[in-house]
Design an enzyme around this catalytic site. Sequence first.
Site, mmCIF file in Angstrom:
data_model
loop_
_atom_site.group_PDB
_atom_site.id
_atom_site.type_symbol
_atom_site.label_atom_id
_atom_site.label_comp_id
_atom_site.label_asym_id
_atom_site.label_seq_id
_atom_site.Cartn_x
_atom_site.Cartn_y
_atom_site.Cartn_z
ATOM 1 N N ASP A 140 0.837 -1.201 0.000
ATOM 2 C CA ASP A 140 0.000 0.000 0.000
ATOM 3 C C ASP A 140 0.872 1.251 0.000
ATOM 4 O OD1 ASP A 140 -2.353 1.404 -0.073
ATOM 5 O OD2 ASP A 140 -2.714 1.317 2.085
ATOM 6 N N CYS A 201 -20.468 -1.939 -11.850
ATOM 7 C CA CYS A 201 -19.818 -1.130 -10.810
ATOM 8 C C CYS A 201 -20.129 0.348 -11.006
ATOM 9 C CB CYS A 201 -18.315 -1.379 -10.797
ATOM 10 S SG CYS A 201 -17.440 -0.960 -12.324
#
Length: 384
Positions: A140, A201
């Site tokens: 991350d 989505c």
Amino acid sequence: MQTVSTINNKIKAEANRLGFSFLQITRPIQPPHYEAYLHWLADSHTGEMKYLSSERTRQSRQTPAGLLDNAQSILTFGVRYAPLTQSLPSEEDTQNPVGLVASYALHADYHDALKQAAHRLMDFIVRETGKNIQYRVFVDSSALLEKDTAFMAGAGWIGKNSLIITPETGSFQVLGCILTDLELISDKPFSKDLCGSCQKCQDSCPTGCITDNHNLRADECIAYLTIEYKGVIPRHLRSRMGLWVFGCDICQNVCPWNHKPQTQPFQVSPLLPQVMEPGIDLLAEIKLDEDSFRKKYAGSPILRATHTGFQRNLIIAMGNSGSQACLPALKKILRESPAWLLRLHAAWAISSLRSPDMRQILEKALSMEDDERVRDELRCCLNQ
């Protein structure tokens, strides 16, 4: 002496044993979507994540080899977590309003878990090769375009919701990378966009932040608003946040690739044990002081929201809950909280609940409020 091909196979087998859902290998070259990243920055949808546009970040994302002397390979990996179903109270049962948390945050914080597993993998590689290997682990991290690196290594494709989707396991996984000076055989890049004409989505996103170019306007994404952003939530986005108090799973929940029958039973990585039950009791949670909040969520990603930020999210969820049971807590916040940010959002939440004495509550608060930002919000609520 073992061949490079043999080492590659042993590395992937060990990664699987450690609990990685995939491990793929590529070269530390410019990722294929780097120019698209620059265009995204130019569109100014990074919100307060200014570090994403720093010169240092631009340079490392363009030339990852510059992050390690004699860099030869990037091992990119994923770790799967369970997409947990979160039950909400029925319309008849609004005395216990419940907030929603993204599924990954119901598991142990993945940052340390993935880093530790990556170091264990590298210890194995050092033993197998007998070499003094230099490496760096990224989880991350702004230093690399991790999703693009996974795409380049053949793990999967970047879906329309901007997440990496692997054909075997979908998108419910977190990513990491190991940059090393060990030369390995690269995997073939993923060559297809398997989203096709599907727009589920995009159609399902409450804020409409998913764009037509496999990217999103981060400053309108519920995950960004509830985690990274610490200020006043824009009025037009508050009602769209629904009951989400940390992150959002909607674009993943509707994705067909997360409902595709698997050839093997679903297996959650042991690296990310579940540490919380789904559903946040809004009325109980809003009572936590900062020390209690930190103790309760020690080792959880939820600490990233900060105590004040999380309380702001709880208040917005209360306003969206339709539950009059939230009114006493909201009135107390509006009247007594030392944080102007919380008083401001409490005013909005009270107005959203539309109780019979709403106007009286807001007018009284306006007569006693000193902060002009909160006064502006109160006047807006009274005038709508």
